[in-house]
Design an enzyme around this catalytic site. Sequence first.
Site, PDB file in Angstrom:
ATOM      1  N   SER A  17       0.736  -1.278  -0.082  1.00 17.56           N
ATOM      2  CA  SER A  17      -0.033  -0.065  -0.107  1.00 17.56           C
ATOM      3  C   SER A  17       0.795   1.226   0.074  1.00 17.56           C
ATOM      4  O   SER A  17       1.790   1.291   0.766  1.00 17.56           O
ATOM      5  CB  SER A  17      -0.933   0.059   1.319  1.00 17.56           C
ATOM      6  OG  SER A  17      -1.611   1.127   1.299  1.00 17.56           O
ATOM      7  N   ARG A  18       0.474   2.255  -0.754  1.00 14.85           N
ATOM      8  CA  ARG A  18       1.335   3.410  -0.849  1.00 14.85           C
ATOM      9  C   ARG A  18       0.365   4.417  -0.170  1.00 14.85           C
ATOM     10  O   ARG A  18       0.769   5.709   0.144  1.00 14.85           O
ATOM     11  CB  ARG A  18       1.118   3.826  -2.292  1.00 14.85           C
ATOM     12  CG  ARG A  18       1.949   3.228  -3.099  1.00 14.85           C
ATOM     13  CD  ARG A  18       2.265   3.828  -4.750  1.00 14.85           C
ATOM     14  NE  ARG A  18       2.687   2.848  -5.521  1.00 14.85           N
ATOM     15  CZ  ARG A  18       3.045   3.388  -6.868  1.00 14.85           C
ATOM     16  NH1 ARG A  18       2.567   4.587  -7.339  1.00 14.85           N
ATOM     17  NH2 ARG A  18       3.616   2.444  -7.348  1.00 14.85           N
ATOM     18  N   SER A  19      -0.626   4.156   0.716  1.00 10.30           N
ATOM     19  CA  SER A  19      -1.670   5.029   1.320  1.00 10.30           C
ATOM     20  C   SER A  19      -0.742   5.808   2.413  1.00 10.30           C
ATOM     21  O   SER A  19      -0.836   7.149   2.792  1.00 10.30           O
ATOM     22  CB  SER A  19      -2.482   4.399   1.890  1.00 10.30           C
ATOM     23  OG  SER A  19      -3.682   3.845   0.948  1.00 10.30           O
ATOM     24  N   THR A  63      -9.077  -1.399   2.849  1.00  8.22           N
ATOM     25  CA  THR A  63      -9.076  -2.078   1.178  1.00  8.22           C
ATOM     26  C   THR A  63      -9.334  -3.421   1.247  1.00  8.22           C
ATOM     27  O   THR A  63     -10.097  -3.976   2.128  1.00  8.22           O
ATOM     28  CB  THR A  63      -7.381  -1.667   0.597  1.00  8.22           C
ATOM     29  OG1 THR A  63      -7.352  -2.137  -0.628  1.00  8.22           O
ATOM     30  CG2 THR A  63      -6.643  -2.727   1.597  1.00  8.22           C
ATOM     31  N   LYS A  67     -14.239  -3.975   2.557  1.00 11.10           N
ATOM     32  CA  LYS A  67     -15.069  -2.801   2.254  1.00 11.10           C
ATOM     33  C   LYS A  67     -16.707  -3.125   2.395  1.00 11.10           C
ATOM     34  O   LYS A  67     -17.223  -2.480   3.010  1.00 11.10           O
ATOM     35  CB  LYS A  67     -15.053  -2.465   0.862  1.00 11.10           C
ATOM     36  CG  LYS A  67     -13.651  -1.766   0.480  1.00 11.10           C
ATOM     37  CD  LYS A  67     -13.616  -1.578  -1.140  1.00 11.10           C
ATOM     38  CE  LYS A  67     -12.085  -1.021  -1.285  1.00 11.10           C
ATOM     39  NZ  LYS A  67     -11.826  -0.386  -2.525  1.00 11.10           N
ATOM     40  N   GLY A 125     -15.056  -6.591 -15.839  1.00  4.25           N
ATOM     41  CA  GLY A 125     -14.956  -7.361 -14.631  1.00  4.25           C
ATOM     42  C   GLY A 125     -16.236  -6.937 -13.830  1.00  4.25           C
ATOM     43  O   GLY A 125     -17.047  -5.894 -13.855  1.00  4.25           O
ATOM     44  N   ARG A 150     -16.019 -12.599 -17.154  1.00  9.78           N
ATOM     45  CA  ARG A 150     -15.645 -14.079 -17.383  1.00  9.78           C
ATOM     46  C   ARG A 150     -17.260 -14.984 -17.137  1.00  9.78           C
ATOM     47  O   ARG A 150     -17.632 -15.717 -17.558  1.00  9.78           O
ATOM     48  CB  ARG A 150     -14.812 -14.561 -16.500  1.00  9.78           C
ATOM     49  CG  ARG A 150     -13.224 -14.148 -16.982  1.00  9.78           C
ATOM     50  CD  ARG A 150     -12.273 -14.832 -16.145  1.00  9.78           C
ATOM     51  NE  ARG A 150     -11.114 -14.214 -16.369  1.00  9.78           N
ATOM     52  CZ  ARG A 150     -10.228 -14.178 -17.360  1.00  9.78           C
ATOM     53  NH1 ARG A 150     -10.698 -14.921 -18.415  1.00  9.78           N
ATOM     54  NH2 ARG A 150      -9.060 -13.571 -17.534  1.00  9.78           N
ATOM     55  N   GLY A 233      -4.821   3.428 -12.601  1.00 12.31           N
ATOM     56  CA  GLY A 233      -5.378   3.247 -11.638  1.00 12.31           C
ATOM     57  C   GLY A 233      -4.550   4.011 -10.393  1.00 12.31           C
ATOM     58  O   GLY A 233      -5.398   4.424  -9.276  1.00 12.31           O
TER      59      GLY A 233
END
Length: 274
Positions: A17-19, A63, A67, A125, A150, A233
């Site tokens: 995570s870059r949070s 995350t 959620k 997706g 899918r 993203g």
Amino acid sequence: MTDPTRLAVWGDPIGHSRSPALHSTAYALLGLDWQYERRRVDEAAFPEALHGLDSTWRGLSLTMPLKEVAHATADEHDRHAALTGAVNTLLLGSTRRGFNTDVGGIVDAFTHAGVSTVGRARILGAGATAASALVALHELGADRIDVRARRPEAAERLRGIADALGVVLTVDAFTAPASDVDATIATLPSGTVLDDDVVTPIAAVGGTLFEAAYAPWPSALAARWPAQQVISGFEMLLYQAVRQIRIFRDGSQERPLPYEGVIVAAMRSRAMED
């Protein structure tokens, strides 16, 4: 000496995570003595971990896979959380307030890339991010959205959201014939590689691609998209974090931060150093 205010991002996995870098940079510039960390928490451990927080805790970023359980835990929900059934931000206190900043983060990513209006759109997706993508596309103006999955039956849960928004939703397999759209949002797991016979016809009529995955970059899909604009993203990660910081500071994701442009630039620069 008072204890510092504490915040964190929880999820599983969480080491990537870059949070922490994004949030810590913003709080330093805002002059806030707030500590922001990461913690690995799965669904089973979430209730006990949440119960164990003391009064020094102001909020949590959530995350995957937390959620939906965070949504169930919140006492109140903002409109985006209520629509999607997903909470990625908890503002703690006597009342737990749940927010979804992914929707706004997607909208901000498009608008900052110069795409302010979308007519027809496609989502690749049908996982948790697809619900936020659906609401975001509606807010950008889309009234007809095609979902490709899918397992098309997995996307049926999105129909309730589409009906609430007045959006015409079609659900198909990846290999179904594709019509022209203004934008495509890919919500597939990071590392997904689609066959050429799937990508080529969809990309040819897919308009601007927003790829929810950002590491590694470019993704397999982004690398094969035509010359139209491609949005990483990371842009959603950045702008949903800005909205979380607004919530943790002021209780609203709509109220801009002081000198927000300077703060966003510093957050972007810090994240790129990692």
